[in-house]
Write an enzyme that holds these catalytic residues in place. Structure first.
Site, PDB file in Angstrom:
ATOM      1  N   ASP A  74       0.816  -1.206   0.000  1.00  0.00           N
ATOM      2  CA  ASP A  74       0.000   0.000   0.000  1.00  0.00           C
ATOM      3  C   ASP A  74       0.859   1.268   0.000  1.00  0.00           C
ATOM      4  O   ASP A  74       0.501   2.265  -0.621  1.00  0.00           O
ATOM      5  CB  ASP A  74      -0.921   0.004   1.222  1.00  0.00           C
ATOM      6  CG  ASP A  74      -2.033  -1.027   1.102  1.00  0.00           C
ATOM      7  OD1 ASP A  74      -2.308  -1.480  -0.029  1.00  0.00           O
ATOM      8  OD2 ASP A  74      -2.618  -1.383   2.129  1.00  0.00           O
ATOM      9  N   GLY A  75       1.980   1.218   0.699  1.00  0.00           N
ATOM     10  CA  GLY A  75       2.864   2.381   0.729  1.00  0.00           C
ATOM     11  C   GLY A  75       3.379   2.743  -0.644  1.00  0.00           C
ATOM     12  O   GLY A  75       3.455   3.924  -1.003  1.00  0.00           O
ATOM     13  N   TYR A  79      -5.529   4.436   9.173  1.00  0.00           N
ATOM     14  CA  TYR A  79      -5.293   5.047  10.488  1.00  0.00           C
ATOM     15  C   TYR A  79      -6.617   5.411  11.160  1.00  0.00           C
ATOM     16  O   TYR A  79      -6.793   5.276  12.373  1.00  0.00           O
ATOM     17  CB  TYR A  79      -4.406   6.272  10.307  1.00  0.00           C
ATOM     18  CG  TYR A  79      -3.847   6.875  11.575  1.00  0.00           C
ATOM     19  CD1 TYR A  79      -3.984   6.252  12.815  1.00  0.00           C
ATOM     20  CD2 TYR A  79      -3.164   8.081  11.529  1.00  0.00           C
ATOM     21  CE1 TYR A  79      -3.457   6.820  13.964  1.00  0.00           C
ATOM     22  CE2 TYR A  79      -2.631   8.661  12.681  1.00  0.00           C
ATOM     23  CZ  TYR A  79      -2.789   8.017  13.887  1.00  0.00           C
ATOM     24  OH  TYR A  79      -2.267   8.585  15.026  1.00  0.00           O
ATOM     25  N   ALA A  82     -11.608   6.120   1.058  1.00  0.00           N
ATOM     26  CA  ALA A  82     -10.543   5.179   0.726  1.00  0.00           C
ATOM     27  C   ALA A  82      -9.595   4.966   1.892  1.00  0.00           C
ATOM     28  O   ALA A  82      -9.022   3.885   2.058  1.00  0.00           O
ATOM     29  CB  ALA A  82      -9.764   5.673  -0.494  1.00  0.00           C
ATOM     30  N   ASN A 113      -5.267   9.013   1.745  1.00  0.00           N
ATOM     31  CA  ASN A 113      -5.899   8.376   2.897  1.00  0.00           C
ATOM     32  C   ASN A 113      -6.412   9.371   3.922  1.00  0.00           C
ATOM     33  O   ASN A 113      -7.599   9.419   4.203  1.00  0.00           O
ATOM     34  CB  ASN A 113      -4.931   7.404   3.580  1.00  0.00           C
ATOM     35  CG  ASN A 113      -4.857   6.065   2.888  1.00  0.00           C
ATOM     36  OD1 ASN A 113      -5.652   5.784   1.996  1.00  0.00           O
ATOM     37  ND2 ASN A 113      -3.911   5.248   3.282  1.00  0.00           N
ATOM     38  N   THR A 173     -10.370   2.926   6.344  1.00  0.00           N
ATOM     39  CA  THR A 173     -10.013   1.645   6.966  1.00  0.00           C
ATOM     40  C   THR A 173      -8.541   1.600   7.368  1.00  0.00           C
ATOM     41  O   THR A 173      -8.053   0.548   7.792  1.00  0.00           O
ATOM     42  CB  THR A 173     -10.301   0.477   6.009  1.00  0.00           C
ATOM     43  OG1 THR A 173      -9.593   0.686   4.781  1.00  0.00           O
ATOM     44  CG2 THR A 173     -11.790   0.366   5.723  1.00  0.00           C
TER      45      THR A 173
END
Length: 258
Positions: A44-45, A160, A155, A117, A158
């Site tokens: 994801d990063g 942090y 998005a 995010n 879910t």
């Protein structure tokens, strides 16, 4: 689509580089700068890094099909070598709009960054942060004593946000989550769900004595005095997902995770 219209990127991990070697043996890829679609290998990063390069103008804004060669892989598809072109042709497109963070420091410097995010404010020292929250120019909460506070997109709800006990927002919801991080006072305030056209302004009280940093995904600005946050729909990006594992369905099913 043939593989000639597909560009390939990978993170620097050994696992991702090994996957890149396997794919290049099987397919012929376009230069990423000329590609119609990008395949991103990593976690994801790395997906967030790729999307931020597009927002910053370092890469053309084209759809991205991620394959998980990282850890969580919530924004990624399963790693499979076969049928790459067919998977991309059949993929479900998901549009995600970034947050725009405008942060002003105690020293008067201004910074603007994007977040896919969330934008999070975090205390820098042992002292509790004190933050005034305004919504559309109106003070909604005069003082929140806390470790921090964040604004998350659907998005990012879910990520942090969920760890901070914030709500999961369906991807189609035109909403933002405003979530406190370890609130001290008011103790019972658990946050708010706001329309995504809301302008949120977070003003740091006693900013010099109670320093706070602001983080837009992976980019930090320290010693902030004020942070303004809004959704920027004009810069939305496209992620591609296998129909049976699309991001909107994953987010919805997270509500039933145990």
């Amino acid at each position: 689509m043939t593989s000639r219209g597909i560009g390939l990127l990978s993170s620097r991990t050994d696992v991702a580089k090994a996957a890149e070697v396997l794919l290049r043996r099987r397919y012929r890829f376009a230069d990423p700068a000329d590609a119609e679609v990008l395949v991103a290998l990593g976690g994801d990063g790395f997906m967030l890094h790729t999307l931020h390069e597009m927002l910053d103008g370092e890469r053309p804004q084209v759809p991205v099909f991620g394959m998980n060669r990282g850890t969580v892989g919530f924004l990624m598809n399963d790693w499979v070598v076969d049928r790459l072109c067919e998977r991309i042709e059949q993929a479900k497109p998901i549009r995600v709009a970034p947050l725009e963070m405008r942060a002003t420091t105690v020293g008067g410097k201004a910074f603007t960054h994007s977040a896919i995010n969330e934008v999070s404010l975090l205390r820098e020292t042992r002292q509790t942060a004190k933050i005034e929250i305004s919504v559309n120019g109106r003070v909604a909460l005069p003082e929140l004593a806390c470790d921090g506070v964040l604004v998350a997109t659907p998005a990012g709800s879910t990520a942090y946000n969920l760890s901070a006990r914030g709500p999961i927002l369906p991807l189609q919801a035109r909403m933002l989550a405003l979530t406190p991080i370890s609130p001290f006072r008011p103790r019972r305030w658990s946050g708010a769900i706001l329309p995504d056209d809301t302008a949120v302004c977070l003003t740091i009280l006693e900013a010099e004595n109670r320093p706070v940093s602001a983080v837009a995904d992976q980019t930090e600005v320290r010693d902030v005095a004020k942070v303004e946050i809004r959704l920027d729909r004009e810069r939305s990006l496209t992620l591609l997902f296998d129909p049976e594992h699309a991001l909107d369905e994953r987010i919805a099913m997270e509500q039933f995770a145990t």
